[in-house]
Scaffold this motif. Structure first.
Motif, short mmCIF file in Angstrom:
data_model
loop_
_atom_site.label_atom_id
_atom_site.label_comp_id
_atom_site.label_asym_id
_atom_site.label_seq_id
_atom_site.Cartn_x
_atom_site.Cartn_y
_atom_site.Cartn_z
N ASP A 208 36.71 27.99 30.19
CA ASP A 208 37.60 29.12 30.46
C ASP A 208 37.79 29.26 31.97
OD1 ASP A 208 35.98 31.66 31.54
OD2 ASP A 208 34.70 30.53 30.17
N GLU A 209 38.70 30.12 32.37
CA GLU A 209 39.11 30.20 33.77
C GLU A 209 38.00 30.62 34.71
OE1 GLU A 209 42.25 33.01 33.89
OE2 GLU A 209 41.12 34.60 32.91
N THR A 231 41.57 24.52 28.47
CA THR A 231 41.31 25.74 29.20
C THR A 231 42.42 26.77 28.98
OG1 THR A 231 40.93 26.64 31.43
CG2 THR A 231 42.48 24.81 31.25
N ASN A 232 42.12 28.01 29.31
CA ASN A 232 43.14 29.05 29.32
C ASN A 232 43.70 29.28 30.72
OD1 ASN A 232 40.63 30.19 30.21
ND2 ASN A 232 41.54 32.22 29.98
N ARG A 233 43.19 28.54 31.69
CA ARG A 233 43.63 28.70 33.07
C ARG A 233 45.07 28.26 33.21
NH1 ARG A 233 41.02 28.51 38.34
NH2 ARG A 233 42.39 27.58 39.91
N GLN A 234 45.87 29.09 33.80
CA GLN A 234 47.29 28.76 34.01
C GLN A 234 47.50 28.34 35.45
OE1 GLN A 234 49.76 28.65 31.63
NE2 GLN A 234 48.01 28.90 30.26
N THR A 235 47.85 27.10 35.65
CA THR A 235 48.08 26.59 36.99
C THR A 235 49.05 25.43 36.93
OG1 THR A 235 47.07 25.54 38.93
CG2 THR A 235 46.04 25.10 36.81
N TYR A 253 46.34 23.54 27.73
CA TYR A 253 46.25 24.98 27.86
C TYR A 253 46.35 25.64 26.48
CZ TYR A 253 47.28 23.81 32.69
OH TYR A 253 47.24 23.27 33.94
#
Length: 255
Positions: A208-209, A231-235, A253
């Motif tokens: 996770d982020e 991951t849930n990280r938005q980049t 994602y």
């Protein structure tokens, strides 16, 4: 022998939800003193809850985050686990380590035949409860020393066991991830995670982020040993690394 008895106790608990000393003595052919000692050790490890004359399963809220006060982003971790299971196919063999994100796999596994090799008693118990003895999944525990208050089997016996298997996937959690690789706060499981990576065709890290940019105590592997990062990280940033087969690391994602 102790870890085998603990596994048997967890299986008995999965049938009834509670287990008393006299019942365990009859089913395990062990002495009352041995059973009481096992019950106390498992309670101290956070696997079960002590009751008068026996033990019971920890309720779902307590069990899912096996160190409840340390768990962050439980909903995000569940979504990451669900996304990871979409890559699995009928008949796959899977290594799964004992992290709080990978624990959510117990509630996300698809209804297909899978063989799951893990060093986590908590994960094994959660899958067993979901199956109720009738699910399509087979669970293999590594054996080894039960590390206190973690539910994890560690040490040379665990490592030897992992090295005897070959898996289609290694699904791993991480205590931190940076451009230099993935890390773990528990040094006792690092060697087992490295062996899971070595003996798997594909490796997916579930993070996770909160794990990004964080160096935990021990380095597990570099990013070129990983195939997927879920991951849930938005980049929009891409990681400029290739995995061990020369294929660019894929970021998946959840949304």
């Amino acid at each position: 022998m102790k870890s085998t008895r603990h596994e048997q106790i967890l299986r008995l608990l999965a049938e009834t939800g509670q287990l008393h000393v006299d019942q365990a003595v009859a089913r395990l052919n062990s002495s009352p003193a041995t059973v009481r000692r096992d019950f106390n050790q498992m309670a101290e490890a956070g696997l079960v809850e002590r009751i008068r004359g026996g033990i019971k399963l920890i309720n779902q809220v307590e069990l899912l985050p096996f160190r409840a006060r340390e768990v962050k982003n439980p909903n995000e971790k569940l979504e990451i686990a669900r996304r990871a299971t979409t890559f699995l196919s009928e008949g796959d063999v899977i290594f799964v380590d004992g992290g709080t994100t990978t624990l959510q796999l117990a509630h996300s596994l698809p209804p297909i035949k899978l063989r799951i090799i893990t060093n986590s008693l908590i994960l094994a118990a959660a899958i067993e409860r979901r199956m109720l003895g009738q699910g399509p999944w087979e669970v293999f525990l590594t054996g080894g020393y039960l590390f206190p208050r973690s539910g994890l089997l560690v040490g040379p016996s665990a490592q030897y066991s992992i090295a005897q298997y070959h898996a289609n996937w290694a699904l791993l959690s991480t205590g931190g991830i940076t451009e230099t690789g993935i890390f773990n706060d528990n040094e006792h499981v690092v060697e087992s995670e490295r062996l899971m990576i070595k003996h798997a065709d594909r490796v997916a890290v579930l993070a996770d982020e909160s794990k990004f940019g964080h160096h935990a105590m021990r380095h597990i592997a570099s990013l070129d040993q990983i195939d997927y990062l879920i991951t849930n990280r938005q980049t929009d940033e891409s990681l400029p690394f290739e995995n061990r087969r020369g294929i660019k690391l894929r970021l998946i994602y959840t949304s």
